[in-house]
Design an enzyme around this catalytic site. Structure first.
Site, PDB file in Angstrom:
ATOM      1  CG  HIS A   1      -2.024   0.951   1.187  1.00  0.00           C
ATOM      2  ND1 HIS A   1      -1.897   2.285   1.464  1.00  0.00           N
ATOM      3  CD2 HIS A   1      -3.313   0.747   0.854  1.00  0.00           C
ATOM      4  CE1 HIS A   1      -3.084   2.870   1.318  1.00  0.00           C
ATOM      5  NE2 HIS A   1      -3.950   1.979   0.935  1.00  0.00           N
TER       6      HIS A   1
ATOM      7  CG  ASP B   1      -8.323  -4.216  -2.250  1.00  0.00           C
ATOM      8  OD1 ASP B   1      -7.503  -3.299  -2.246  1.00  0.00           O
ATOM      9  OD2 ASP B   1      -9.539  -4.038  -2.428  1.00  0.00           O
TER      10      ASP B   1
END
Ligand code: SDX
Length: 430
Positions: free
Chosen positions: A307, A364
């Site tokens: 991320h 996710d």
């Protein structure tokens, strides 16, 4: 006296730049006068080090895995709140009182229908059209039906436009799903809750009554809350950039949907399950895939890992990992993909490649397994992400328009192309 940054430039110029301090003591150097005063610009591909605004909506602390909406920790909102209450909080800045919440929920319920003419738009899409392209096209088309949608009006009438967007995105998403499976559209029902209404439009069929499972309804509520906003991510920045030209809120949100679709952003949840499926079909062994993910020459990435901001566990992933277990057990679902996901996570988190790069699972990584368990098909996963993110996009768009410092987004560049040269007629070209 405000803090300053001192800039000495190679050509002898010297500039003192204001340093701004955020709520959690983050620091920012204000370079808004840099080019005017020195002729220099800064260069920062992907805006890795560049803030585009001051915002009061969402706070992320990537090093410590902290996420707060208007100061409220995501863990508390996930456990105590509802999606529409969180939507109100993001857009208006405060938790609603009873009357405000009632009116907001009521207004959203009353706007779930789409204009009957829009139903026929679906006839033009092929049955296997990806629902994200349908969602974006239909959301953008909404601005053809509302006078409040034009530029300035869409700011002044944001209350009604927000209710329409939050409500109609569920109807359009469900209709896109029904189109893909060749079933008749199921219209919204005002007496159902937001999540129950969506599930009914998705899974009810005329031939039999649809039994709503409260566990699935509550799980969906939680998933939407966790997706509701995430400060200046790629799609929220897209919504701000498009809105900065005075494009209306429907066009801006439609652009955000398309940015979200990318596999490096919201499209990752679909990619994660496809990756887990591939590993499962390949016998379930993970070491080959871990090595592929570490090999910089291979295109393969461990989807759902890594991320731009979180260099620690994504707090949403922590919540989802627990929910995953609970929901699959409650629903009696035994999904081999969950076991593969847990193995991948365990192995990656003890591997130097991932540790050095601070690559952790993001939301996710788990959402796809939960969506599968509650019956959502894989090509609808990113649509589910978009459903959750609509209130966040609206809140970001509203804040941008209310910010006196904001202007049309128009970055500069460093030109590295050809110096001036004269045109050569084709007869003289080799
Ligand atoms: C979302 O921004 C948000 O807030 C987004 C989001 C939201 O709520 O809006 O949180 C939602 O988009 C989550 C992220 C979903 N994307 C994925 O899961 C795709 C897989 N992850 C990546 O591709 C990547 O981690 C990004 C795109 C998410 C972040 O990329 P960055 O910050 O530009 O970092 P990078 O690509 O420069 O990677 C740094 C290093 C590189 O290696 P080196 O060149 O240093 O050797 O880490 C490696 C990368 O190759 N790397 C990975 C990896 N992610 C990064 N290696 C293997 N597998 C991965 N998943």
């Amino acid at each position: 006296m405000s803090a300053i940054a001192k800039l000495s430039l190679p050509d002898g110029q010297y500039l003192e730049l204001p340093v701004l301090t955020g709520t959690a003591n983050e620091k920012a150097i204000d370079i808004s006068k840099l080019r005017k005063k020195t002729g220099y610009i800064t260069l920062d591909p992907g805006f890795v080090n560049t803030g585009t605004c001051e915002s009061a909506i969402t706070f992320l602390d990537g090093e410590n895995g902290i996420l707060q909406f208007r100061g409220y920790p995501i863990e508390q909102l996930a456990a105590e709140s509802t999606f529409l209450e969180v939507a109100y909080l993001l857009i208006h800045g405060e938790l609603p009182d009873k009357t405000q919440l009632y009116n907001f929920v009521e207004r959203v319920s009353l706007h779930a229908m789409i204009h009957e003419d829009m139903r026929h738009f679906f006839d033009g899409f092929s049955q296997n059209a990806h629902p994200m392209v349908i969602l974006s096209s239909m959301i953008s088309s909404l601005s053809a039906y509302y006078v409040e949608a034009s530029g300035k009006a869409s700011i002044e009438d944001l209350e009604i436009n927000s209710a329409r967007l939050i409500a109609k995105v569920t109807t359009i998403a469900a209709f896109a799903y029904k189109k893909s499976v060749g079933q008749p559209f199921v219209y919204p029902r005002d007496e159902l809750s937001y999540c129950a209404n969506f599930l009914n439009m998705m899974f009810a069929v005329p031939a039999e009554p649809y039994e709503l499972d409260p566990e699935i309804e509550r799980t969906l509520e939680l998933l939407l809350i966790l997706h509701a906003d995430h400060e200046q991510n790629c799609s929220a920045s897209t919504v701000r950039v498009v809105g900065s030209s005075m494009a209306n809120v429907y066009a801006s949100v439609a652009s955000g949907i398309l940015a979200l679709w990318g596999p490096l952003h919201g499209g990752a949840n679909q990619q994660v399950v496809q990756m887990l499926q591939q590993i499962h079909e390949d016998g379930g062994g993970i070491s080959k895939y871990i090595e592929m993910a570490k090999n910089q020459n291979s295109e393969f990435r461990l989807m759902g890992f890594g991320h731009r901001v979180y260099k620690n566990f994504d707090p949403r992933a922590k919540i989802l990992k627990v929910v995953c277990d609970r929901v699959l057990n409650k629903l009696g679902v035994n999904d081999p993909l969950l076991e593969i996901a847990l193995k991948l996570e365990k192995t990656a988190l003890s591997d130097d490649y991932f540790i050095e790069r601070k690559l952790y699972p993001t939301l996710d990584f788990y959402t796809g397994i939960i969506y599968r368990a509650i019956g959502i098909p894989v090509n609808m996963f990113t649509v589910m992400f978009a459903l959750g993110r609509v209130p966040g996009w609206i809140a970001q768009w509203k804040e941008m328009h209310e910010d006196p410092k904001q202007k049309i987004a128009r970055p500069r560049q460093l030109y590295v192309g050809q110096s001036e040269r004269s045109y050569k007629p084709i007869a003289e070209r080799l």
